[in-house]
Design a protein around this motif. Structure first.
Motif, mmCIF file in Angstrom:
data_model
loop_
_atom_site.group_PDB
_atom_site.id
_atom_site.type_symbol
_atom_site.label_atom_id
_atom_site.label_comp_id
_atom_site.label_asym_id
_atom_site.label_seq_id
_atom_site.Cartn_x
_atom_site.Cartn_y
_atom_site.Cartn_z
ATOM 1 N N LEU A 4 46.677 33.191 41.649
ATOM 2 C CA LEU A 4 47.252 34.105 40.692
ATOM 3 C C LEU A 4 46.427 34.125 39.410
ATOM 4 O O LEU A 4 45.861 33.098 38.718
ATOM 5 C CB LEU A 4 48.479 33.392 40.162
ATOM 6 C CG LEU A 4 49.599 33.104 41.127
ATOM 7 C CD1 LEU A 4 50.643 32.248 40.602
ATOM 8 C CD2 LEU A 4 50.034 34.523 41.718
ATOM 9 N N VAL A 5 46.261 35.264 38.755
ATOM 10 C CA VAL A 5 45.565 35.719 37.699
ATOM 11 C C VAL A 5 46.227 36.719 36.681
ATOM 12 O O VAL A 5 46.711 37.805 36.963
ATOM 13 C CB VAL A 5 44.218 36.563 37.952
ATOM 14 C CG1 VAL A 5 43.331 36.695 36.717
ATOM 15 C CG2 VAL A 5 43.252 35.671 39.056
ATOM 16 N N GLU A 6 46.530 36.051 35.422
ATOM 17 C CA GLU A 6 47.452 36.777 34.304
ATOM 18 C C GLU A 6 46.566 37.755 33.572
ATOM 19 O O GLU A 6 45.225 37.349 33.357
ATOM 20 C CB GLU A 6 48.039 35.782 33.530
ATOM 21 C CG GLU A 6 49.345 34.853 33.982
ATOM 22 C CD GLU A 6 48.506 33.506 34.401
ATOM 23 O OE1 GLU A 6 49.168 32.583 34.659
ATOM 24 O OE2 GLU A 6 47.085 33.584 34.654
ATOM 25 N N SER A 7 46.949 38.804 33.001
ATOM 26 C CA SER A 7 46.278 39.446 31.992
ATOM 27 C C SER A 7 47.369 40.377 31.259
ATOM 28 O O SER A 7 48.474 40.273 31.580
ATOM 29 C CB SER A 7 45.412 40.572 32.891
ATOM 30 O OG SER A 7 45.956 41.377 33.675
ATOM 31 N N GLY A 8 46.933 40.885 30.156
ATOM 32 C CA GLY A 8 47.857 41.742 29.374
ATOM 33 C C GLY A 8 47.916 41.133 27.885
ATOM 34 O O GLY A 8 48.654 41.730 27.106
ATOM 35 N N GLY A 9 47.722 39.782 27.652
ATOM 36 C CA GLY A 9 47.974 39.101 26.557
ATOM 37 C C GLY A 9 47.124 39.783 25.242
ATOM 38 O O GLY A 9 46.240 40.569 25.352
ATOM 39 N N GLY A 10 47.395 39.334 24.272
ATOM 40 C CA GLY A 10 46.579 39.913 22.890
ATOM 41 C C GLY A 10 47.234 39.615 21.696
ATOM 42 O O GLY A 10 48.369 38.816 21.523
ATOM 43 N N LEU A 11 46.816 40.281 20.591
ATOM 44 C CA LEU A 11 47.292 39.997 19.299
ATOM 45 C C LEU A 11 48.120 41.106 19.077
ATOM 46 O O LEU A 11 47.427 42.405 18.902
ATOM 47 C CB LEU A 11 46.071 39.807 18.373
ATOM 48 C CG LEU A 11 46.457 39.721 16.869
ATOM 49 C CD1 LEU A 11 47.285 38.422 16.400
ATOM 50 C CD2 LEU A 11 45.409 39.769 15.818
ATOM 51 N N SER A 25 46.740 37.033 44.947
ATOM 52 C CA SER A 25 45.703 37.238 46.072
ATOM 53 C C SER A 25 46.604 37.298 47.385
ATOM 54 O O SER A 25 47.565 36.573 47.380
ATOM 55 C CB SER A 25 44.495 36.573 45.992
ATOM 56 O OG SER A 25 45.099 35.006 45.949
ATOM 57 N N GLY A 26 46.133 37.621 48.473
ATOM 58 C CA GLY A 26 46.696 37.362 49.643
ATOM 59 C C GLY A 26 47.954 38.346 50.063
ATOM 60 O O GLY A 26 48.177 39.204 49.313
ATOM 61 N N ARG A 27 48.187 38.294 51.458
ATOM 62 C CA ARG A 27 49.006 39.331 51.969
ATOM 63 C C ARG A 27 50.623 38.861 51.984
ATOM 64 O O ARG A 27 51.339 39.406 52.529
ATOM 65 C CB ARG A 27 48.780 39.952 53.448
ATOM 66 C CG ARG A 27 47.268 40.617 53.165
ATOM 67 C CD ARG A 27 46.753 40.787 54.639
ATOM 68 N NE ARG A 27 46.170 39.776 55.282
ATOM 69 C CZ ARG A 27 45.797 39.750 56.360
ATOM 70 N NH1 ARG A 27 45.898 40.822 57.451
ATOM 71 N NH2 ARG A 27 45.422 38.744 57.030
ATOM 72 N N THR A 28 51.048 37.744 51.378
ATOM 73 C CA THR A 28 52.217 36.919 51.684
ATOM 74 C C THR A 28 52.691 37.004 50.141
ATOM 75 O O THR A 28 53.769 36.331 50.042
ATOM 76 C CB THR A 28 52.264 35.542 52.437
ATOM 77 O OG1 THR A 28 51.184 34.775 51.359
ATOM 78 C CG2 THR A 28 51.350 35.579 53.459
ATOM 79 N N PHE A 29 52.544 37.966 49.158
ATOM 80 C CA PHE A 29 52.940 37.831 48.061
ATOM 81 C C PHE A 29 54.460 38.165 48.159
ATOM 82 O O PHE A 29 55.240 37.360 47.107
ATOM 83 C CB PHE A 29 52.488 38.817 47.095
ATOM 84 C CG PHE A 29 52.805 39.115 45.733
ATOM 85 C CD1 PHE A 29 53.659 40.132 45.185
ATOM 86 C CD2 PHE A 29 52.936 38.068 44.635
ATOM 87 C CE1 PHE A 29 54.093 40.328 44.126
ATOM 88 C CE2 PHE A 29 53.448 38.012 43.522
ATOM 89 C CZ PHE A 29 53.947 39.267 43.235
ATOM 90 N N SER A 30 54.773 39.075 49.075
ATOM 91 C CA SER A 30 56.339 38.981 49.099
ATOM 92 C C SER A 30 57.332 38.205 49.565
ATOM 93 O O SER A 30 58.545 38.174 49.314
ATOM 94 C CB SER A 30 56.556 40.394 49.802
ATOM 95 O OG SER A 30 56.179 40.316 51.129
ATOM 96 N N ASN A 77 51.044 43.529 44.993
ATOM 97 C CA ASN A 77 51.017 42.166 44.738
ATOM 98 C C ASN A 77 50.831 41.908 43.235
ATOM 99 O O ASN A 77 50.023 41.090 42.703
ATOM 100 C CB ASN A 77 49.562 41.640 45.452
ATOM 101 C CG ASN A 77 49.806 41.553 47.141
ATOM 102 O OD1 ASN A 77 50.918 41.889 47.460
ATOM 103 N ND2 ASN A 77 48.440 40.961 47.426
ATOM 104 N N THR A 78 51.843 42.320 42.456
ATOM 105 C CA THR A 78 51.842 42.113 41.195
ATOM 106 C C THR A 78 53.139 41.866 40.635
ATOM 107 O O THR A 78 54.023 42.556 40.813
ATOM 108 C CB THR A 78 50.995 43.176 40.383
ATOM 109 O OG1 THR A 78 49.669 43.775 40.814
ATOM 110 C CG2 THR A 78 50.960 43.090 38.884
#
Length: 119
Positions: A4-11, A25-30, A77-78
């Motif tokens: 898992l990789v987070e993004s979108g944070g900020g000030l 990652s991977g094909r089993t996220f669901s 996958n998000t």
């Protein structure tokens, strides 16, 4: 387990909105239920929101209901966390985590993304 990789944070300023993303990652996220957690400086990590593996059910910390919305796009996958009307007390590192079917705890965690809300 998924990676898992987070993004979108900020000030941002109080009253602003942010949308966090968590790419898996991977094909089993669901097949994983997913959650968001946060940890403010000097405080313990706390639960923010949870969504079941197909997105049919969502749960929130009582104090965040109405301002935060968790969602997922299994085709991408998000996982997402839409945060509105942000307050300085929302300042924290936000983490996403996955829970496999039948599991009782979250087995994988991202590295976190910093959200800072100025007054």
């Amino acid at each position: 387990q998924v990676q898992l990789v987070e993004s979108g944070g900020g000030l941002v300023q109080a009253g602003d909105s942010l949308r966090l993303s968590c790419a898996a990652s991977g094909r089993t996220f669901s097949t994983y239920s997913m959650g968001w957690f946060r940890q403010a400086p000097g405080k313990e990590r706390e639960f923010v929101a949870f969504i079941t593996w197909l997105g049919g059910s969502t749960y929130y910390a009582d104090s965040l209901k109405g301002r935060f919305t968790i969602s997922r796009d299994n085709a991408k996958n998000t996982l997402y966390l839409q945060m509105n009307s942000l307050k300085p007390e929302d300042t924290a590192v936000y983490y996403c985590a996955s829970r496999a079917k039948g599991a009782t705890d979250f087995g994988s965690w991202g590295q976190g993304t910093q959200v800072t809300v100025s007054s």
